[in-house]
Write an enzyme that holds these catalytic residues in place. Structure first.
Site, PDB file in Angstrom:
ATOM      1  CB  ALA A   1     111.894  -3.647  49.696  1.00  0.00           C
TER       2      ALA A   1
ATOM      3  CG  ASP B   1     103.490   2.703  50.137  1.00  0.00           C
ATOM      4  OD1 ASP B   1     102.635   2.281  50.940  1.00  0.00           O
ATOM      5  OD2 ASP B   1     104.379   1.987  49.651  1.00  0.00           O
TER       6      ASP B   1
ATOM      7  CE  LYS C   1     105.789   0.056  54.343  1.00  0.00           C
ATOM      8  NZ  LYS C   1     105.774  -1.139  53.470  1.00  0.00           N
TER       9      LYS C   1
ATOM     10  CG  ASP D   1     102.933  -5.478  47.710  1.00  0.00           C
ATOM     11  OD1 ASP D   1     101.961  -5.080  47.034  1.00  0.00           O
ATOM     12  OD2 ASP D   1     102.955  -5.467  48.952  1.00  0.00           O
ATOM     13  CG  ASN D   2      99.006  -5.790  44.274  1.00  0.00           C
ATOM     14  OD1 ASN D   2      98.187  -5.615  43.377  1.00  0.00           O
ATOM     15  ND2 ASN D   2      99.367  -4.810  45.094  1.00  0.00           N
TER      16      ASN D   2
ATOM     17  CB  CYS E   1      86.376 -31.651  47.676  1.00  0.00           C
ATOM     18  SG  CYS E   1      87.554 -32.003  46.366  1.00  0.00           S
TER      19      CYS E   1
END
Length: 1013
Positions: free
Chosen positions: A432, A458, A482, A530-531, A586
């Site tokens: 984007a 990309d 992309k 994006d990370n 847990c």
């Protein structure tokens, strides 16, 4: 939106997580008019069409000229002399098949305006703004004015006398689990300590599932007063029943009503100015008058002020001073008025992207009644993009040259344009933000000259869910890379673009492509990632090679930008720990209390059953060392892994779990259902009965521990059957067995399935905390486990056969036909039913389990615009940190913080100050000579920097710590010897970390960048 009113969740996927279904449905009834199809108008239209209103009409009487091509991305040179609206129509219509887009080339009038719920004016006169603004206000039509002139922008909203907003911020309502409620006046509610409650003073809440003090469950809304991050007070509870256990408290969102003034009145009210850069309050108050003065100038002269024309600037300033006799501003920013005059003929793509993103978001607010609207004026400027030396702003004509860059040359001049053409940039990411950046790059001509170039990489391929905000892609592009499609799209926008598209992931493995020579040939880098991990890695490469970095990101309506300038600002920096967000094991295994817990549990089930176990089987079959490596883990873990491999290789008749038919897959799924939703729960309740109390006498099942109940399988229950269908099909897939979805035949198979009787065991131990689980792992295994492992080893030794290979499944959330989300939704909601947790629908489940990042085109456009304004400054070569801006924005609530970036943190070594940008650059082979030895390197650093190296590291490998025998070896030989690996041919720079005798305890030291050229 389809004709039946159904929302196309595949197309609007990421936007739905920002707006929600109800807001999107309201938008689907809205007809929007956008007047003016220059750069700003088309930016607004693009974002509004992508958002999914019912219809958009673009109106423009004007013909395309050269200046339009500076920022109007759907106009080409072949359109010169033709109507802008008509030329843009085809491209705008292709953005979203669910929106009816039409063009109007006639004159704006009241009859036309009556057809719309929202009207947006761009490139309009003040007379038209007043005339149509008054009309729209009287008829209940939402009215927006947006304008940009050079480096200054303006936005105005009028949504009528009484505009109701149903959700002011779009945030998920806060909720918390209750630990206790006191019986007094006021009653004190204490929440469980697994997380802060996030309520604010005066907010309204509702109660549910409270046991004992049940009166609270029947009260509609309760106002609270916060006492601490884990407690708050409510009204008088002294006459209520005693609190026993449980309960959830949830924020109740309240609607708000906003009152707007028509533009004629709002022009006179300076209190309606929304500030966005608090260092510029005086400037933006002045711009409010300056834009009015500009309208007067155009009305009188029938033109905008000429670029860098002193006399025109004098006239504009005189008008502003006259207006101020009424406005009575204490301080006029006269320099800003002059610059506005000098640059008013400019038409800049980055500024249009920012203002266009904001304006489109206001359209969405008007249509959806979601988020807080602008009340009512906003001014923005980026005058810092101009040369830092004021004498460069002296009178100097910038004549139009009849090129696509005329709108930009009018602001910066031809010399700067040529500098943009020569730039070599690396763009990482074509999602984007990447698409928006590429659009801006094409319009401003970045790298569009003979010496310039853009490298784009990309690794992803286009998916349907991308199309709603990655506007360079169309439906026919789905499945294509992309980077390639994006590169071709911007070359259509600007045929002069020099761009190369790669499909490489940016990491250590691609360093042979993006090596020292590549980075040293760049002028800068832009990150559209994006990370966090990828951002940190790219940031490190930029610091290593001393290159500037433009970084930006979005999360729904929120966005941020960061510019990293070598030696001037801090870098993006290392990844911040997010361990606080992790869910205790847990909790996942036995004590879930939120839907996020059951969804993560379902994801873990999916990964374990359909990915990890098949991968382990394939490793066992192909890797002779797999069993021995597995035995190196704890015995309990080895038993689990090897047991899973054995059961996956042995068919069901022989006691394993390997199916040989579709019926076997259904049988397995039914038995798995019984284990997870009945047997396991019964075992848990056997260990911890419903009425169990703790050592302190409190109920065990209270606070964040929700008491579960087992489920009874019912083939006529939709969720029960959906689980079996999904699980059976996925189980069949990992063994290469064709599945089915027919429920009738499925029920017939289920009738024949024999489910073994289960009896809970008292010997089973269930851990209450993760610490207990870790201690259990660390304990010595008993003889039984060792015997079982030996038995397993013997059984596995005779099972190797390539015919038994399995087919692991990678989770893919966006394919509705693959059973992945079917399994997750059913598995999670069944477990939620076990624990009386409210179930969620497929859309919500997909967002949480798929870890989807909410996204909307408006924020993306605004962020990319801000990043490219910083790009102007980098290309200018600005050296003052005060010229740059870091931005944090939230378009939902009109939150804008633009501030000066932080300088790099200094550190000291032996009394000398350094920053992360300071390194010791050493040429290992100077002037073609033989490579220096380790001793030469130590001597060079001592001679050059006056520091004595006492130890030296390459990564974790120690190259030197008084290793005298290594001093006569070349540095690269030492590296090879210590790491036991060759240095790859592409690696021309080694980062060596020294420790100095003069300051051995120093935590930070400059890196030695050792060049092998």
């Amino acid at each position: 939106m389809s004709m039946t009113g159904e929302i196309d969740e595949g197309f609007y996927s990421r936007q739905l997580y920002v707006l929600g279904h109800e807001a999107m449905h309201r938008m689907s009834n809205a007809n929007v008019l956008i007047a003016g199809m220059r750069g700003l108008g088309v930016e607004i239209a693009k974002n509004v069409i992508l958002s999914g209103v019912k219809s958009v009409t673009v109106q423009d009487e004007g013909q395309t000229n050269w200046t339009d091509l500076s920022s109007q991305f759907f106009l080409k040179e072949s359109h010169l002399g033709q109507n802008r609206a008509m030329c843009s129509l085809q491209q705008l219509s292709a953005l979203n098949p669910h929106v009816c887009v039409s063009a109007n080339t006639g004159t704006l009038d009241e009859v036309l305006l009556l057809q719309f719920q929202v009207v947006v004016l761009t490139d309009s006169s003040l007379d038209d703004q007043k005339r149509f603004g008054e009309f729209c206000h009287s008829k209940g039509i939402k009215f927006i004015v947006a304008d940009t002139k050079g480096l200054c922008g303006q936005l105005f909203c009028d949504f009528g006398d009484n505009f109701e907003v149903l959700d002011a911020d779009g945030e998920t309502p806060a909720s918390a689990m209750i630990q206790s409620i006191s019986k007094e006046n006021p009653g004190i509610v204490i929440c469980t300590e697994d997380r802060e409650h996030r309520f604010s003073d005066g907010c309204q809440v509702s109660f549910s599932e409270v046991q004992g003090m049940t009166e609270l469950n029947n009260m509609p809304h309760v106002e609270i007063k916060v006492r601490s991050q884990y407690s708050f007070s409510i009204g008088d509870t002294s006459n209520f029943s005693e609190y026993e256990r449980g309960g959830i408290v949830t924020e109740v969102k309240q609607s708000s009503v906003f009152h707007f003034k028509p533009i004629s009145e709002a022009l006179l009210d300076n209190d309606l100015l929304k500030m966005n850069d608090f260092g510029k309050i005086s400037r933006h108050m002045t711009l409010h008058l300056a834009f009015q003065a500009l309208h007067s100038f155009v009305k009188k002269e029938q033109r905008l002020p000429r670029p860098r024309c002193q006399s025109d600037a004098d006239d504009l300033l005189a008008t502003v001073r006259e207006l101020n006799t009424v406005a009575q501003l204490q301080e006029l920013d006269e320099a800003a008025v002059r610059i506005l005059s000098y640059t008013a003929q400019g038409d800049l793509a980055p500024l249009n992207a920012f203002i266009g993103g904001l304006a489109a978001q206001e359209v969405i607010k008007a249509c959806s009644r979601k988020f807080t609207p602008l009340q009512q004026w906003l001014y923005f400027d980026a005058l810092e993009c101009l040369p830092e030396e004021e004498d460069q702003l002296a009178e100097c004509p910038f004549p139009a040259k009849g090129t696509r860059y005329d709108g930009q040359i009018a602001v910066f001049g031809s010399e700067f344009q040529e500098k943009l053409w020569r730039q070599k940039y690396f763009l990482v990411g074509a999602g984007a933000i990447g698409c928006e950046l590429l659009k801006n790059f094409a319009l401003i001509g970045l790298g569009a000259g003979e010496e310039g170039h853009i490298t784009l990489t990309d690794m992803d391929f286009i998916e349907r869910s991308n199309l709603n905000r990655q506007f360079l892609f169309r439906f026919q592009d789905i499945g294509k890379p992309k980077s390639e499609v994006a590169a071709m799209a911007v070359q259509v926008m600007n045929p002069e673009m020099n761009i190369t598209a790669h499909q490489n992931r940016l990491d250590v493995d691609s360093e042979q492509v993006y090596d020292y020579k590549f980075f040293m040939g760049l002028d800068g880098v832009a990150a559209a990632l994006d990370n966090v991990e990828a951002r940190v890695y790219l940031d490190g490469r930029c610091v290593q090679h001393q290159k500037p970095l433009l970084e930006g990101g979005t999360l729904g309506s929120k966005g941020h930008t960061l510019v990293v300038v070598p030696h001037l600002t801090e870098s993006y920096g290392p990844a911040k720990s997010s361990s606080n967000d992790s869910i205790p094991l847990c909790t996942l295994k036995n004590f879930p209390h939120r839907i996020e817990h059951t969804l993560q549990w379902a994801r873990d089930q999916f990964e374990g059953l359909f990915k990890q176990t098949p991968e382990n089987v394939n490793l066992f079959l192909s890797d002779t060392g797999f069993v021995e490596r597995t035995l190196g883990h704890s015995d309990a873990e080895a038993l689990e892994v090897l047991g899973g491999v054995w059961s996956s290789l042995v068919d069901m008749k022989s006691g394993g779990q390997r199916p040989t038919s579709w019926e076997d897959c259904v049988r397995w799924a039914r038995c798995k259902w019984e284990t997870l939703y009945n047997n396991d729960i019964r075992q848990l309740l056997h260990c911890f009965p419903r009425e169990q109390v703790t050592n302190t006498g409190l109920p065990f099942w209270s606070g964040s521990k929700r008491c579960p109940h087992p489920l009874i399988f019912d083939p006529n229950n939709t969720t029960h059957l959906e689980y079996v269908v999904a699980a059976a099909n996925l189980y069949g897939q990992i063994y290469g067995i064709k599945g089915a979805t027919d429920c009738t035949s499925m029920r017939k198979i289920l009738e024949k399935v024999h489910v073994q009787t289960f009896t809970p065991k008292s010997s089973v131990k269930i851990h209450l905390t993760d610490k207990e689980m870790e201690e259990e792992k660390g304990r010595e295994s008993d003889d039984t486990e060792k015997a079982l492992l030996e038995e397993l080893k013997g059984k596995l030794a005779s099972l190797k056969s390539s015919a038994m290979q399995m087919y692991p499944i990678d989770f893919e959330k966006d394919d509705d036909s693959n059973f992945h989300m079917d399994y997750i939704v059913a598995a999670s909601n069944l477990r939620a039913e076990n624990y009386n947790i409210p179930a969620v629908d497929r859309h919500q489940s997909k967002g949480i389990a798929g870890r989807i990042i909410p996204a909307i085109a408006t924020t993306t456009a605004a962020v990319a615009g801000l990043m490219c304004l910083e790009l102007y400054k980098l290309v200018q070569g600005h050296q003052k940190i005060s010229s740059y801006r870091t931005a944090y924005i939230n378009l939902a609530v009109q939150y804008f913080v633009l501030s000066q970036p932080s300088p790099p943190q200094p550190f000291e070594v032996a009394g000398m100050k350094y920053t992360l940008w300071d390194d010791f650059l050493v040429e290992g082979r100077r002037s073609g000579q033989q490579e220096m030895t380790l001793g030469d390197l130590l001597q060079y650093v001592e001679d050059k920097c006056g520091l004595t190296i006492c130890s030296l590291f390459y990564g974790t490998a120690m190259l030197y710590n008084d290793h005298k025998e290594r001093l006569k070896q070349s540095v690269s030989d030492v590296v090879r010897k210590v790491t036991k690996e060759d240095i790859p041919p592409h690696k021309k720079m080694l980062d060596l970390i020294p420790s100095f005798s003069e300051d051995e305890d120093c935590e930070s030291v400059p890196t030695i960048r050792y060049l092998l050229l």
